[in-house]
Write an enzyme that holds these catalytic residues in place. Structure first.
Site, PDB file in Angstrom:
ATOM      1  N   GLU A   1     -13.777   1.311  15.047  1.00 24.85           N
ATOM      2  CA  GLU A   1     -13.317   0.171  15.845  1.00 24.85           C
ATOM      3  C   GLU A   1     -13.034   0.560  17.302  1.00 24.85           C
ATOM      4  O   GLU A   1     -13.139  -0.281  18.198  1.00 24.85           O
ATOM      5  CB  GLU A   1     -12.029  -0.413  15.231  1.00 24.85           C
ATOM      6  N   ASN A   2     -12.649   1.831  17.496  1.00 21.48           N
ATOM      7  CA  ASN A   2     -12.129   2.206  18.819  1.00 21.48           C
ATOM      8  C   ASN A   2     -12.904   3.250  19.613  1.00 21.48           C
ATOM      9  O   ASN A   2     -12.722   3.338  20.826  1.00 21.48           O
ATOM     10  CB  ASN A   2     -10.691   2.724  18.671  1.00 21.48           C
TER      11      ASN A   2
ATOM     12  N   LYS B   1       3.495   0.767   2.903  1.00 20.42           N
ATOM     13  CA  LYS B   1       3.143  -0.220   3.918  1.00 20.42           C
ATOM     14  C   LYS B   1       3.181  -1.582   3.242  1.00 20.42           C
ATOM     15  O   LYS B   1       2.718  -1.708   2.101  1.00 20.42           O
ATOM     16  CB  LYS B   1       1.701   0.090   4.358  1.00 20.42           C
TER      17      LYS B   1
ATOM     18  N   GLU C   1      -7.638  -4.531   4.966  1.00 19.08           N
ATOM     19  CA  GLU C   1      -7.466  -4.327   3.521  1.00 19.08           C
ATOM     20  C   GLU C   1      -6.304  -5.155   2.992  1.00 19.08           C
ATOM     21  O   GLU C   1      -6.335  -5.635   1.864  1.00 19.08           O
ATOM     22  CB  GLU C   1      -7.246  -2.839   3.235  1.00 19.08           C
TER      23      GLU C   1
ATOM     24  N   ARG D   1      -2.344  -1.799  -3.712  1.00 15.89           N
ATOM     25  CA  ARG D   1      -3.554  -1.012  -3.538  1.00 15.89           C
ATOM     26  C   ARG D   1      -3.447   0.194  -4.470  1.00 15.89           C
ATOM     27  O   ARG D   1      -2.476   0.958  -4.387  1.00 15.89           O
ATOM     28  CB  ARG D   1      -3.676  -0.531  -2.094  1.00 15.89           C
TER      29      ARG D   1
ATOM     30  N   HIS E   1     -17.175   2.943   7.386  1.00 11.20           N
ATOM     31  CA  HIS E   1     -15.711   3.000   7.526  1.00 11.20           C
ATOM     32  C   HIS E   1     -15.398   4.403   8.024  1.00 11.20           C
ATOM     33  O   HIS E   1     -15.395   5.372   7.264  1.00 11.20           O
ATOM     34  CB  HIS E   1     -15.053   2.742   6.162  1.00 11.20           C
TER      35      HIS E   1
ATOM     36  N   ILE F   1     -11.895   5.070  14.091  1.00 13.58           N
ATOM     37  CA  ILE F   1     -12.942   5.555  14.987  1.00 13.58           C
ATOM     38  C   ILE F   1     -14.022   4.478  15.180  1.00 13.58           C
ATOM     39  O   ILE F   1     -14.439   4.195  16.307  1.00 13.58           O
ATOM     40  CB  ILE F   1     -13.543   6.880  14.447  1.00 13.58           C
TER      41      ILE F   1
ATOM     42  N   ASP G   1      -7.970  14.635  15.181  1.00 13.33           N
ATOM     43  CA  ASP G   1      -7.936  13.304  15.799  1.00 13.33           C
ATOM     44  C   ASP G   1      -9.073  13.168  16.803  1.00 13.33           C
ATOM     45  O   ASP G   1      -9.186  13.968  17.741  1.00 13.33           O
ATOM     46  CB  ASP G   1      -6.577  13.120  16.492  1.00 13.33           C
TER      47      ASP G   1
ATOM     48  N   GLY H   1     -10.232   9.451   7.346  1.00 16.92           N
ATOM     49  CA  GLY H   1     -11.192   9.620   6.248  1.00 16.92           C
ATOM     50  C   GLY H   1     -12.416   8.805   6.620  1.00 16.92           C
ATOM     51  O   GLY H   1     -12.329   7.939   7.487  1.00 16.92           O
TER      52      GLY H   1
ATOM     53  N   ASN I   1       0.867  -1.179   0.000  1.00 14.20           N
ATOM     54  CA  ASN I   1       0.000   0.000   0.000  1.00 14.20           C
ATOM     55  C   ASN I   1       0.907   1.234   0.000  1.00 14.20           C
ATOM     56  O   ASN I   1       1.485   1.583   1.029  1.00 14.20           O
ATOM     57  CB  ASN I   1      -0.878  -0.047   1.260  1.00 14.20           C
TER      58      ASN I   1
HETATM   59  P1  AMP Z   1      -7.698   5.466  10.543  1.00 11.71           P
HETATM   60  O1  AMP Z   1      -7.719   6.553   9.514  1.00 11.71           O
HETATM   61  O2  AMP Z   1      -8.604   4.322  10.220  1.00 11.71           O
HETATM   62  O3  AMP Z   1      -6.319   5.038  10.924  1.00 11.71           O
HETATM   63  O4  AMP Z   1      -8.328   6.121  11.880  1.00 11.71           O
HETATM   64  C1  AMP Z   1      -7.733   7.199  12.550  1.00 11.71           C
HETATM   65  C2  AMP Z   1      -8.732   7.767  13.536  1.00 11.71           C
HETATM   66  O5  AMP Z   1      -9.062   6.764  14.514  1.00 11.71           O
HETATM   67  C3  AMP Z   1      -8.211   8.979  14.304  1.00 11.71           C
HETATM   68  O6  AMP Z   1      -9.166  10.015  14.294  1.00 11.71           O
HETATM   69  C4  AMP Z   1      -8.056   8.452  15.715  1.00 11.71           C
HETATM   70  O7  AMP Z   1      -8.296   9.414  16.648  1.00 11.71           O
HETATM   71  C5  AMP Z   1      -9.141   7.386  15.782  1.00 11.71           C
HETATM   72  N1  AMP Z   1      -8.887   6.485  16.912  1.00 11.71           N
HETATM   73  C6  AMP Z   1      -7.926   5.556  17.038  1.00 11.71           C
HETATM   74  N2  AMP Z   1      -7.967   4.994  18.278  1.00 11.71           N
HETATM   75  C7  AMP Z   1      -8.981   5.603  18.946  1.00 11.71           C
HETATM   76  C8  AMP Z   1      -9.532   5.495  20.270  1.00 11.71           C
HETATM   77  N3  AMP Z   1      -9.027   4.639  21.141  1.00 11.71           N
HETATM   78  N4  AMP Z   1     -10.578   6.270  20.589  1.00 11.71           N
HETATM   79  C9  AMP Z   1     -11.084   7.163  19.708  1.00 11.71           C
HETATM   80  N5  AMP Z   1     -10.613   7.314  18.461  1.00 11.71           N
HETATM   81  C10 AMP Z   1      -9.577   6.555  18.079  1.00 11.71           C
END
Ligand code: AMP
Length: 391
Positions: A328-329, A14, A378, A87, A202, A326, A277, A206, A7
């Protein structure tokens, strides 16, 4: 069979190497700051190894990657690598599936550069480097746009002069296709229902939402570019297009400055004024920061609106899936979205939702629509498609 999943971004690369069809990860890593100074991290047997090294260009990164595969005994010689899956961000309306890369494919990717001016040239560059350095491996392109090519004309066209589509290919393409496809397939497997109606969210830095029926994308929130649909980390998502002319005339900003602001200074960052973030936004909310509270409210509202739209478009939903950083977490974001969807009979399971980063059902058994967290992968999709085309 050993398959490398790649990627590449404009300054990063990556990779993940798999033994297929077992889908066993042999080694993975990330090259960063290519063309700036350079560093790379390798993950092997649960260990993380970081090295700083000059990375003049992508060729330097790929050369080191190949050396390390041999150093760490992942392969004895390069002919053990049967396929390299790349990718590729934009496949235009030419590619509906992953394809073996030929001279013709590279030519088409170059022709598609106006649609993805930063990404496609980086992809082509890296494909050419791999072709040169690992001659015998089959090279495969996995497109971010391909999964969305099943959308109907009345969905992918914009109500603008038809010649814009005919002459300049202006239409909705959609992105994050590999991720939407992965989580939708996994969700259909969990449901034991191939023809399921699934809304996949997703949401990371983004973000995009897709409506999927019978494994096919019916609609998606990103458009001609990834700056459409949802409010994102630093992207505005959908706006009134006349804002561009308005800001050009009144704030004396150039079109490029406005575009830059809409992509890099908007979204959560633009409204909160502190960060793109979501973790910083959550911290801000805890401290009572009004702009963070507002940013999160707007962010949630957009997601709820798209889910509601796709629920109607699909005439119901068998499941809603959350994925990416976001999705997932962020416990709080999922809680607020599901609270806004109560009208659809969704009942969140508070205890289940208090977890992060793993596959889980986050609604009660009485919920009219089950909602899942499914971590996206992915890389494994890239490896699967590459294996299927290379074998
Ligand atoms: P990605 O683009 O899929 O890597 O997602 C990045 C986003 O996931 C960022 O806005 C991070 O703040 C958010 N994120 C990652 N871990 C957490 C968490 N534990 N709580 C809230 N948001 C998170």
């Amino acid at each position: 069979m050993k398959i490398l999943s790649v990627n590449a971004g404009s300054s990063s690369l990556k990779f993940q190497m798999y033994e297929m069809p077992e889908e066993k990860v042999l080694i993975s890593g990330l090259f960063e700051r290519i063309g700036i100074d350079g560093s790379y991290t390798i993950k092997l047997n649960g260990e993380k190894i970081k090295k700083d090294v000059e990375l003049k260009d992508h060729k330097a990164a790929v050369t080191i990657l190949i050396e390390e595969l041999i150093n760490y005994g992942i392969v004895k010689s390069l002919d053990e690598i049967s396929g390299v899956g790349h990718r590729v961000v934009h496949g235009g309306d030419k590619y509906t599936l992953s394809v073996l890369i030929t001279e013709e494919v590279v030519k088409v990717l170059e022709e598609l550069t106006p649609l993805a001016p930063l990404h496609n040239p980086a992809n082509v560059l890296v494909i050419n480097v791999f072709k040169e350095l690992i001659k015998d491996a089959k090279q495969v392109a996995i497109f971010d746009t391909a999964f969305h090519q099943t959308m109907e004309e009345d969905t992918y066209l914009y109500p603008v002069p038809y010649e814009w589509y005919e002459k300049y290919s202006v239409r909705k393409y959609g992105f994050h296709g590999t991720s939407h496809r992965y989580v939708a397939e996994r969700c259909a497997e969990i449901l034991g229902k191939e023809d399921a109606k699934i809304i996949t969210c997703h949401i990371g830095n983004g973000g995009s939402i897709s409506a999927i029926k019978n494994g096919k994308c019916i609609d998606t929130s990103m458009g001609l570019s990834p700056n459409a649909g949802l409010m994102m980390g630093s992207r505005s998502g959908d706006i009134d297009a006349s804002m561009i002319l308005f800001m050009h005339q009144n704030a004396k900003m150039s079109i490029e400055e406005i575009d830059n602001a809409l992509n890099k200074k908007s979204g959560l960052l633009g409204i909160s004024g502190i960060s793109s973030d979501s973790r910083d936004i959550e911290d801000g909310i805890k401290e009572g920061n009004e702009r963070c509270i507002l940013a999160q409210k707007m962010y949630i509202k957009k997601i709820i609106n798209y889910i509601a739209q796709y629920y109607v478009e699909l005439e119901g939903a068998d499941a809603i899936v959350f994925t990416a950083g976001i999705g997932e977490n962020s416990i709080d974001t999922r809680r607020d979205i599901l609270a806004g969807l109560k009208v659809l009979g969704i009942e969140m399971d508070e205890e289940a939702n208090n977890n992060r980063g793993k596959e889980m059902l986050i609604t009660k058994s009485t919920s009219k629509i089950p909602c899942y967290v499914i971590p996206t992968d992915e890389e494994v999709m890239i490896a699967r498609d590459t294996y299927n085309l290379a074998k």
